[in-house]
Design a protein around this motif. Structure first.
Motif, PDB file in Angstrom:
ATOM      1  N   TYR A  87       0.876  -1.174   0.000  1.00 13.80           N
ATOM      2  CA  TYR A  87       0.000   0.000   0.000  1.00 13.80           C
ATOM      3  C   TYR A  87       0.908   1.218   0.000  1.00 13.80           C
ATOM      4  CZ  TYR A  87      -3.307   3.573   1.521  1.00 13.80           C
ATOM      5  OH  TYR A  87      -4.075   4.717   1.603  1.00 13.80           O
ATOM      6  N   MET A  88       0.821   2.047  -1.060  1.00 15.93           N
ATOM      7  CA  MET A  88       1.723   3.181  -1.225  1.00 15.93           C
ATOM      8  C   MET A  88       0.934   4.460  -1.427  1.00 15.93           C
ATOM      9  SD  MET A  88       4.517   1.519  -3.848  1.00 15.93           S
ATOM     10  CE  MET A  88       5.420   0.015  -3.454  1.00 15.93           C
ATOM     11  N   ASN A  89       1.445   5.527  -0.849  1.00 23.21           N
ATOM     12  CA  ASN A  89       0.835   6.844  -1.033  1.00 23.21           C
ATOM     13  C   ASN A  89       1.892   7.897  -0.703  1.00 23.21           C
ATOM     14  OD1 ASN A  89      -0.691   9.111  -1.266  1.00 23.21           O
ATOM     15  ND2 ASN A  89      -2.182   8.572   0.318  1.00 23.21           N
ATOM     16  N   SER A  90       2.363   8.598  -1.727  1.00 24.35           N
ATOM     17  CA  SER A  90       3.408   9.604  -1.539  1.00 24.35           C
ATOM     18  C   SER A  90       2.852  11.004  -1.359  1.00 24.35           C
ATOM     19  CB  SER A  90       4.363   9.600  -2.752  1.00 24.35           C
ATOM     20  OG  SER A  90       4.991   8.347  -2.888  1.00 24.35           O
ATOM     21  N   VAL A  91       1.543  11.145  -1.391  1.00 23.80           N
ATOM     22  CA  VAL A  91       0.920  12.460  -1.285  1.00 23.80           C
ATOM     23  C   VAL A  91       0.597  12.743   0.177  1.00 23.80           C
ATOM     24  CG1 VAL A  91      -0.980  13.937  -2.003  1.00 23.80           C
ATOM     25  CG2 VAL A  91      -0.058  12.214  -3.586  1.00 23.80           C
ATOM     26  N   GLY A  92       1.316  13.703   0.756  1.00 26.55           N
ATOM     27  CA  GLY A  92       1.047  14.064   2.138  1.00 26.55           C
ATOM     28  C   GLY A  92       1.343  12.913   3.094  1.00 26.55           C
ATOM     29  N   LEU A  93       0.721  12.960   4.254  1.00 29.65           N
ATOM     30  CA  LEU A  93       0.854  11.898   5.238  1.00 29.65           C
ATOM     31  C   LEU A  93      -0.417  11.060   5.230  1.00 29.65           C
ATOM     32  CD1 LEU A  93       2.558  13.644   8.298  1.00 29.65           C
ATOM     33  CD2 LEU A  93       3.490  11.787   6.913  1.00 29.65           C
ATOM     34  N   ASP A  94      -0.281   9.815   4.839  1.00 30.88           N
ATOM     35  CA  ASP A  94      -1.423   8.906   4.796  1.00 30.88           C
ATOM     36  C   ASP A  94      -1.695   8.388   6.215  1.00 30.88           C
ATOM     37  OD1 ASP A  94      -2.659   6.105   4.557  1.00 30.88           O
ATOM     38  OD2 ASP A  94      -2.862   6.892   2.515  1.00 30.88           O
ATOM     39  N   GLN A  95      -2.928   8.563   6.694  1.00 28.14           N
ATOM     40  CA  GLN A  95      -3.233   8.225   8.077  1.00 28.14           C
ATOM     41  C   GLN A  95      -3.069   6.739   8.367  1.00 28.14           C
ATOM     42  OE1 GLN A  95      -3.822  10.818  10.187  1.00 28.14           O
ATOM     43  NE2 GLN A  95      -3.491   9.276  11.789  1.00 28.14           N
ATOM     44  N   TYR A  96      -3.406   5.905   7.387  1.00 29.51           N
ATOM     45  CA  TYR A  96      -3.255   4.461   7.572  1.00 29.51           C
ATOM     46  C   TYR A  96      -1.789   4.098   7.808  1.00 29.51           C
ATOM     47  CZ  TYR A  96      -3.092  -0.526   6.403  1.00 29.51           C
ATOM     48  OH  TYR A  96      -2.861  -1.880   6.436  1.00 29.51           O
ATOM     49  N   ILE A  97      -0.899   4.664   6.994  1.00 27.33           N
ATOM     50  CA  ILE A  97       0.533   4.391   7.134  1.00 27.33           C
ATOM     51  C   ILE A  97       1.069   4.976   8.431  1.00 27.33           C
ATOM     52  CG2 ILE A  97       2.809   4.774   6.097  1.00 27.33           C
ATOM     53  CD1 ILE A  97       1.453   4.843   3.363  1.00 27.33           C
ATOM     54  N   VAL A  98       0.652   6.206   8.734  1.00 33.29           N
ATOM     55  CA  VAL A  98       1.118   6.873   9.941  1.00 33.29           C
ATOM     56  C   VAL A  98       0.713   6.099  11.196  1.00 33.29           C
ATOM     57  CG1 VAL A  98       0.760   8.924  11.372  1.00 33.29           C
ATOM     58  CG2 VAL A  98       1.271   9.174   8.936  1.00 33.29           C
ATOM     59  N   ASP A  99      -0.525   5.618  11.229  1.00 32.39           N
ATOM     60  CA  ASP A  99      -0.996   4.861  12.401  1.00 32.39           C
ATOM     61  C   ASP A  99      -0.194   3.581  12.592  1.00 32.39           C
ATOM     62  OD1 ASP A  99      -2.876   6.759  13.007  1.00 32.39           O
ATOM     63  OD2 ASP A  99      -4.535   5.728  12.008  1.00 32.39           O
ATOM     64  N   ARG A 100       0.173   2.942  11.490  1.00 35.40           N
ATOM     65  CA  ARG A 100       1.011   1.735  11.591  1.00 35.40           C
ATOM     66  C   ARG A 100       2.376   2.081  12.206  1.00 35.40           C
ATOM     67  NH1 ARG A 100       0.079  -2.466   7.914  1.00 35.40           N
ATOM     68  NH2 ARG A 100       1.968  -3.367   8.849  1.00 35.40           N
ATOM     69  N   CYS A 101       2.918   3.243  11.849  1.00 37.37           N
ATOM     70  CA  CYS A 101       4.201   3.678  12.422  1.00 37.37           C
ATOM     71  C   CYS A 101       4.069   3.910  13.924  1.00 37.37           C
ATOM     72  CB  CYS A 101       4.676   4.953  11.736  1.00 37.37           C
ATOM     73  SG  CYS A 101       5.207   4.742  10.012  1.00 37.37           S
ATOM     74  N   TYR A 102       2.980   4.567  14.332  1.00 30.05           N
ATOM     75  CA  TYR A 102       2.769   4.806  15.759  1.00 30.05           C
ATOM     76  C   TYR A 102       2.641   3.486  16.526  1.00 30.05           C
ATOM     77  CZ  TYR A 102       1.750   9.664  14.428  1.00 30.05           C
ATOM     78  OH  TYR A 102       1.825  10.943  13.940  1.00 30.05           O
ATOM     79  N   THR A 103       1.982   2.511  15.907  1.00 27.71           N
ATOM     80  CA  THR A 103       1.831   1.205  16.550  1.00 27.71           C
ATOM     81  C   THR A 103       3.192   0.550  16.765  1.00 27.71           C
ATOM     82  OG1 THR A 103      -0.366   0.880  15.562  1.00 27.71           O
ATOM     83  CG2 THR A 103       0.808  -1.085  16.321  1.00 27.71           C
ATOM     84  N   MET A 104       4.072   0.641  15.770  1.00 27.05           N
ATOM     85  CA  MET A 104       5.403   0.063  15.905  1.00 27.05           C
ATOM     86  C   MET A 104       6.203   0.787  16.989  1.00 27.05           C
ATOM     87  SD  MET A 104       5.403  -2.460  13.922  1.00 27.05           S
ATOM     88  CE  MET A 104       7.092  -2.867  14.294  1.00 27.05           C
ATOM     89  N   ALA A 105       6.031   2.098  17.080  1.00 28.39           N
ATOM     90  CA  ALA A 105       6.740   2.865  18.114  1.00 28.39           C
ATOM     91  C   ALA A 105       6.313   2.417  19.500  1.00 28.39           C
ATOM     92  CB  ALA A 105       6.475   4.351  17.925  1.00 28.39           C
ATOM     93  N   ARG A 106       5.016   2.166  19.685  1.00 26.45           N
ATOM     94  CA  ARG A 106       4.526   1.718  20.984  1.00 26.45           C
ATOM     95  C   ARG A 106       4.996   0.292  21.285  1.00 26.45           C
ATOM     96  NH1 ARG A 106       0.037   5.096  19.441  1.00 26.45           N
ATOM     97  NH2 ARG A 106      -0.870   3.388  18.210  1.00 26.45           N
ATOM     98  N   GLN A 107       5.065  -0.558  20.269  1.00 23.93           N
ATOM     99  CA  GLN A 107       5.562  -1.922  20.487  1.00 23.93           C
ATOM    100  C   GLN A 107       7.021  -1.901  20.938  1.00 23.93           C
ATOM    101  OE1 GLN A 107       4.915  -4.472  17.120  1.00 23.93           O
ATOM    102  NE2 GLN A 107       2.690  -4.197  17.121  1.00 23.93           N
ATOM    103  N   ALA A 108       7.827  -1.037  20.319  1.00 24.00           N
ATOM    104  CA  ALA A 108       9.224  -0.924  20.722  1.00 24.00           C
ATOM    105  C   ALA A 108       9.324  -0.427  22.161  1.00 24.00           C
ATOM    106  CB  ALA A 108       9.969   0.023  19.780  1.00 24.00           C
ATOM    107  N   ARG A 109       8.433   0.464  22.536  1.00 18.59           N
ATOM    108  CA  ARG A 109       8.442   0.971  23.908  1.00 18.59           C
ATOM    109  C   ARG A 109       8.144  -0.159  24.898  1.00 18.59           C
ATOM    110  NH1 ARG A 109       4.067   5.279  26.402  1.00 18.59           N
ATOM    111  NH2 ARG A 109       4.850   5.251  28.554  1.00 18.59           N
ATOM    112  N   LYS A 110       7.191  -1.035  24.570  1.00 20.37           N
ATOM    113  CA  LYS A 110       6.875  -2.157  25.449  1.00 20.37           C
ATOM    114  C   LYS A 110       8.071  -3.091  25.609  1.00 20.37           C
ATOM    115  CE  LYS A 110       1.871  -2.276  24.561  1.00 20.37           C
ATOM    116  NZ  LYS A 110       0.751  -3.081  23.992  1.00 20.37           N
TER     117      LYS A 110
END
Length: 378
Positions: free
Chosen positions: A299-322
């Motif tokens: 799933y690719m989207n180079s226009v702006g910040l795609d919320q679906y992609i951004v949310d996946r990044c936040y999820t990974m950040a929280r997993q690393a924190r755990k």
């Protein structure tokens, strides 16, 4: 009367230390071979162009002489014709050797981090006191289990003399004094390098500074902290690990930026480490623009910040924190909306973020690594 010798400063014109023609060209060659990702022929073509413009050589020492010296000194090796008989038209060229790869890492370390002071190998200091190998200057009584080499002989003898007198010298366990030491910790680091196409867009070469930082960091760790570990991965549409010896050949591709894949691989690498102290350094210049869906499609989207992609990044950040893995992001872009994304990402992980240009990238990574703000091994 004796003549008094006058003290003061004597100013003279600066004279450059003598360097051989080979040494002068070799300094330029090391920069060019890094910039061309290990392509010897391209580096030599550039060197010939610089020679024409700035007269780097003369009739006594030519570029061809320089190439022969590189070969004789073991910095390059001649490649064999793939066909074996020359019938394909492909001529054997030259490629750099492992000796040059190591030299490039040392060159990057000196160039980015400067001349480092010698220190004890293997570890980073921490704030916790206990059995270790860095003396604190604080003394305490001997306890069962303390290593004998930690006993302060001078203070222990002084205690014995104080307790028993000079005439009948004796030393008991109560006389022994131990000097406190700091724990030193080991660090496991994964360095993530963005190799998406934007790393060479807009007339700015961002991959070469990132590559130099990786080479310098690897040389620092292997020489100054050999008990630490460094693994390097690159991420574009996907993520994959690369060996440190292959860093000079690193190049960008026609990729989007799959930050999620890079973080997943980094955490997998660190899960296998026994060290409690684990961290991720991420060098990136652009927004996340790609993820893989559960069915394997991109799933690719180079226009702006795609919320679906951004949310996946936040999820990974929280997993690393755990997993107690802090992520330090080195952002080499200044777009306000991208900086805001990095701030939210950092908040989700409770890590750190640096918004830096290319010139200060190496110094920031070095200082952050040396600061060792991670918790102590328990």
């Amino acid at each position: 009367m004796k003549n008094k010798q006058r003290n003061g400063f004597v100013f003279t014109s600066y004279k450059e230390p003598y360097r051989t023609p080979f040494e002068k060209l070799f300094e330029i060659f090391k920069e060019l071979i890094t910039h061309t990702s290990g392509d010897f022929d391209e580096a030599i073509d550039w060197l010939r162009e610089l020679d024409q413009e700035y007269q780097l050589t003369d009739a006594n020492y030519t570029i061809d002489d320089f190439i022969e010296d590189l070969k004789r000194k073991g910095y390059i090796r001649e490649e064999i014709d793939p066909s074996g008989d020359g019938s394909t038209g492909d001529q054997g060229g030259y490629s750099i050797t492992a000796k040059t790869e190591q030299l490039l890492r040392k060159h990057a370390l000196e160039q980015i981090f400067g001349k480092l002071k010698k220190s004890r190998s293997g570890n980073h200091p921490s704030k916790y006191i206990g059995q270790g190998d860095e003396l604190t200057g604080n003394l305490r009584e001997y306890r069962f289990g303390d290593a004998l080499e930690k006993v302060n002989i001078s203070e222990s003898i002084r205690n014995a003399q104080r307790h028993h007198g000079f005439d009948s010298f004796a030393m008991g366990e109560d006389d022994l004094v131990v000097e406190e030491t700091h724990h030193k910790v080991q660090m496991s680091t994964v360095l993530m390098i963005d190799i998406s196409h934007s790393m060479i867009l807009y007339g700015e070469d961002r991959i070469t500074p990132a590559k130099k930082v990786a080479m310098a960091l690897s040389e620092l760790i292997t020489t100054r902290y050999p008990k630490d570990s460094l693994e390097v991965l690159v991420f574009g549409n996907d993520a994959w690990p690369i060996q440190i010896k292959n860093l000079p050949y690193l190049n960008v591709g026609p990729y989007h930026t799959n930050t999620v894949a890079g973080l997943q691989l980094a955490m997998d690498m660190l899960r296998r480490k026994r060290n409690t102290n684990r961290q991720i350094f991420m060098i990136t210049d652009g927004k996340p623009s790609c993820v893989r869906k559960p069915n394997g499609d991109y799933y690719m989207n180079s226009v702006g910040l795609d919320q679906y992609i951004v949310d996946r990044c936040y999820t990974m950040a929280r997993q690393a924190r755990k997993l107690q893995i802090p992520i330090t992001t080195f952002m080499i872009a200044q777009d306000p909306y991208l900086m805001q994304f990095v701030r939210h990402f950092t908040e989700a992980n409770k890590g750190k973020a640096f918004f830096t240009g290319l010139s200060g990238l190496g110094e920031m990574i070095f200082e952050d690594y040396q600061r060792n703000r991670k918790r102590n091994i328990r």
